[in-house]
Design a protein around this motif. Structure first.
Motif, PDB file in Angstrom:
ATOM      1  N   TYR A 145       1.451  -3.961  -3.671  1.00 40.64           N
ATOM      2  CA  TYR A 145       0.059  -4.116  -4.100  1.00 40.64           C
ATOM      3  C   TYR A 145      -0.907  -3.537  -3.063  1.00 40.64           C
ATOM      4  N   VAL A 146      -0.683  -3.831  -1.803  1.00 40.49           N
ATOM      5  CA  VAL A 146      -1.577  -3.379  -0.729  1.00 40.49           C
ATOM      6  C   VAL A 146      -1.541  -1.854  -0.602  1.00 40.49           C
ATOM      7  N   PHE A 147      -0.340  -1.297  -0.581  1.00 45.68           N
ATOM      8  CA  PHE A 147      -0.225   0.161  -0.484  1.00 45.68           C
ATOM      9  C   PHE A 147      -0.832   0.839  -1.717  1.00 45.68           C
ATOM     10  N   TYR A 148      -0.631   0.241  -2.853  1.00 42.88           N
ATOM     11  CA  TYR A 148      -1.162   0.774  -4.110  1.00 42.88           C
ATOM     12  C   TYR A 148      -2.687   0.813  -4.098  1.00 42.88           C
ATOM     13  N   LEU A 149      -3.336  -0.271  -3.678  1.00 40.03           N
ATOM     14  CA  LEU A 149      -4.803  -0.319  -3.685  1.00 40.03           C
ATOM     15  C   LEU A 149      -5.391   0.707  -2.728  1.00 40.03           C
ATOM     16  N   GLY A 150      -4.756   0.888  -1.576  1.00 42.16           N
ATOM     17  CA  GLY A 150      -5.221   1.920  -0.651  1.00 42.16           C
ATOM     18  C   GLY A 150      -5.141   3.304  -1.270  1.00 42.16           C
ATOM     19  N   SER A 151      -4.062   3.554  -2.016  1.00 44.10           N
ATOM     20  CA  SER A 151      -3.898   4.869  -2.640  1.00 44.10           C
ATOM     21  C   SER A 151      -4.898   5.069  -3.780  1.00 44.10           C
ATOM     22  N   ILE A 152      -5.201   4.011  -4.518  1.00 47.92           N
ATOM     23  CA  ILE A 152      -6.197   4.107  -5.594  1.00 47.92           C
ATOM     24  C   ILE A 152      -7.562   4.471  -5.019  1.00 47.92           C
ATOM     25  N   TYR A 153      -7.943   3.838  -3.909  1.00 50.57           N
ATOM     26  CA  TYR A 153      -9.239   4.128  -3.287  1.00 50.57           C
ATOM     27  C   TYR A 153      -9.315   5.595  -2.860  1.00 50.57           C
ATOM     28  N   LEU A 154      -8.279   6.063  -2.156  1.00 49.53           N
ATOM     29  CA  LEU A 154      -8.316   7.428  -1.640  1.00 49.53           C
ATOM     30  C   LEU A 154      -8.290   8.466  -2.757  1.00 49.53           C
ATOM     31  N   VAL A 155      -7.465   8.238  -3.787  1.00 46.75           N
ATOM     32  CA  VAL A 155      -7.368   9.247  -4.832  1.00 46.75           C
ATOM     33  C   VAL A 155      -8.658   9.293  -5.659  1.00 46.75           C
ATOM     34  N   THR A 156      -9.308   8.145  -5.858  1.00 49.42           N
ATOM     35  CA  THR A 156     -10.590   8.140  -6.578  1.00 49.42           C
ATOM     36  C   THR A 156     -11.665   8.837  -5.749  1.00 49.42           C
ATOM     37  N   ASP A 157     -11.640   8.611  -4.447  1.00 50.68           N
ATOM     38  CA  ASP A 157     -12.575   9.285  -3.554  1.00 50.68           C
ATOM     39  C   ASP A 157     -12.369  10.793  -3.609  1.00 50.68           C
TER      40      ASP A 157
END
Length: 490
Positions: free
Chosen positions: A117-129
């Motif tokens: 979950y933690v790794f996933y949320l970080g990746s969602i933030y960066l890819v949306t950015d």
């Protein structure tokens, strides 16, 4: 207007996408009764070598229901790792958190979910950015919602509460993609953190499971774009060394596949590949020097759910069947049976966008769910894509050619204007499309049509990323050239 500006400052699109995904995934994997994926027989690869075992005195469910509690070994662990894999890094982190906050003897699958979950949320933030930078327009909230609709889909997040490698594959793919796109769009002053992020996430992705070994070649294609970075000549040697490291990682991941894992794949290549999509399997076997009786094994899993015509792991099968053919035999077979191979590729194409694992249940026992019941909560994108995406491999090839041509225009225009965005983006798309085309081929040759949703996991992830990139580029008027503020405002 002031309120809108204040909202945009307090809740930029990347943060909005991350919060929405956090809520959707959090409800699914943490709020009782939790959801996840049941064991299809593959969990042992991640469990025993990391000191996790089935709790004694409890009924362990294969296929039908999710198991929440496991035992943790306290003493000597005699089990060695089945494959060379990066997955134990994530499993051991989950065990460490479990021991720190919960128990030293009982493992709760939610700690595995927490790490994913933690790794996933970080990746969602960066890819949306990466999709939305640097434009400050309300259309970017549409892009953020599209990211949530696609990658917040429960067919992806159900994997979190499991011992499958797919959650790490998803996050590492998003990190790798975001790193290249953020480099292309000059998001940060220094390049090296993003290049390191690309390298580390890609190595972890390639080594996460044996089937990922060939995608090292796809990421070499992606990395080639970095050679075009301006003012980067002195660092190109390091980049070439890094590309070599990707190849070595892919080679080790393939070379160090455990014998038991190889045996499973070899068996299912035969039962789920050679014997399927053919009208007369007995005749086919006879013509290729294998006893006709093995035609009875058609579509039989190595771990059979019910009655099996023969013991797949028995010495008789190993001696009289598995030694009769190998990878070269399978390739030659398909080259002389192209019609059958085409049918298998069409079958794989039909499953390309069906990302929800259908072979196992998603619920805990004793919560009123039926055996093998599937979650339907927030599965809109996977349902629509699975139902309407064309089910022909030829269409996939044509789509790939069309997308390459579209992004080749941006590559040419930006190269002529000495811009880097279109160049990096082109190699990124080209690398992802190579996975879109070749992963189904490798999966069919290596394991037949068994567990296709898992084996071709990188295919939907790749085309989903390209789909969002295409939409975001159109909305921000940057499809044919690098971002221009004047064009974006029109």
């Amino acid at each position: 207007m002031i309120a809108a500006t204040k909202f945009e400052r307090l809740m930029p699109p990347p943060l909005l996408a991350t919060l929405l995904c956090a809520i959707l995934a959090g409800v699914l994997i943490f709020v009782p009764p939790i959801n996840g994926l049941a064991d299809n027989g593959d969990y042992y690869r991640a469990m025993y070598s990391n000191g996790i075992y089935k709790l004694l005195g409890t009924h362990y469910n294969y296929f039908d229901f999710v198991t929440q509690k496991y035992g943790l070994m306290k003493y000597y662990n005699e089990y060695s790792s089945v494959n060379f894999s990066s997955q134990p890094l994530f499993v051991k982190l989950a065990i460490g958190l479990n021991k720190l906050f919960y128990s030293k003897t009982v493992f709760d699958i939610r700690f595995m979910g927490l790490v994913n979950y933690v790794f996933y949320l970080g990746s969602i933030y960066l890819v949306t950015d990466a999709f939305t930078y640097p434009a400050k327009r309300w259309r970017n909230y549409l892009i953020a919602l599209l990211v949530v609709f696609v990658f917040g889909d429960s067919s992806f997040t159900l994997y979190f509460n499991s011992f499958f490698a797919e959650p790490q594959m998803l996050s590492m793919t998003l990190y790798s993609f975001a790193a290249i796109l953020l480099l292309a769009r000059h998001r940060y002053r220094h390049r090296w953190p993003l290049i390191i992020l690309f390298g580390v996430s890609t190595v972890l992705l390639i080594s996460s499971k044996s089937q990922n070994a060939p995608i090292a070649l796809s990421y070499i294609v992606v990395a080639m774009g970095l050679l075009f970075l301006p003012n980067f000549k002195s660092q190109r040697l390091y980049l070439i060394v890094g590309m070599g490291l990707l190849l070595i990682t892919g080679g080790l991941t393939y070379k160090l596949i455990g014998s038991s894992f190889t045996q499973i794949n070899t068996y299912q290549t035969f039962s789920h590949g050679v014997l399927t999509q053919t009208d007369d399997p007995s005749k086919t076997l006879r013509q290729n020097g294998i006893d006709e009786q093995y035609a009875l094994m058609k579509s039989q899993d190595y771990y059979a759910k019910q009655f099996a015509t023969i013991n797949a792991s028995g010495k008789y099968v190993q001696k009289n069947l598995l030694t009769k053919y190998d990878f070269v035999w399978v390739v030659k077979y398909y080259m002389t049976h192209l019609k059958q191979f085409g049918r298998l590729l069409d079958l794989a194409s039909a499953d390309v966008m069906i990302t929800q694992v259908k072979a196992v249940g998603d619920y805990l026992p004793n919560v009123g769910a039926k055996a093998g019941q599937q979650v339907t909560f927030f599965t809109g994108f996977s349902s629509i894509a699975g139902a309407f995406f064309p089910q022909k491999f030829a269409f996939n090839c044509l789509l790939a050619v069309a997308l390459v041509m579209v992004y080749a225009v941006g590559f040419y225009n930006d190269l002529k204007q000495h811009q880097i965005e279109g160049v990096l983006r082109f190699f990124l798309v080209l690398g992802l499309l190579s996975m879109f085309i070749f992963v189904p081929i490798i999966s069919i040759v290596g394991d037949g049509d068994a567990d296709l949703a898992k084996h071709i996991f990188m295919v939907p992830v790749s085309i989903d990323l390209i789909f969002i990139l295409f939409v975001s580029d159109i909305l921000n008027h940057r499809l044919w050239h690098a971002y221009d503020e004047g064009q974006a405002t029109k």
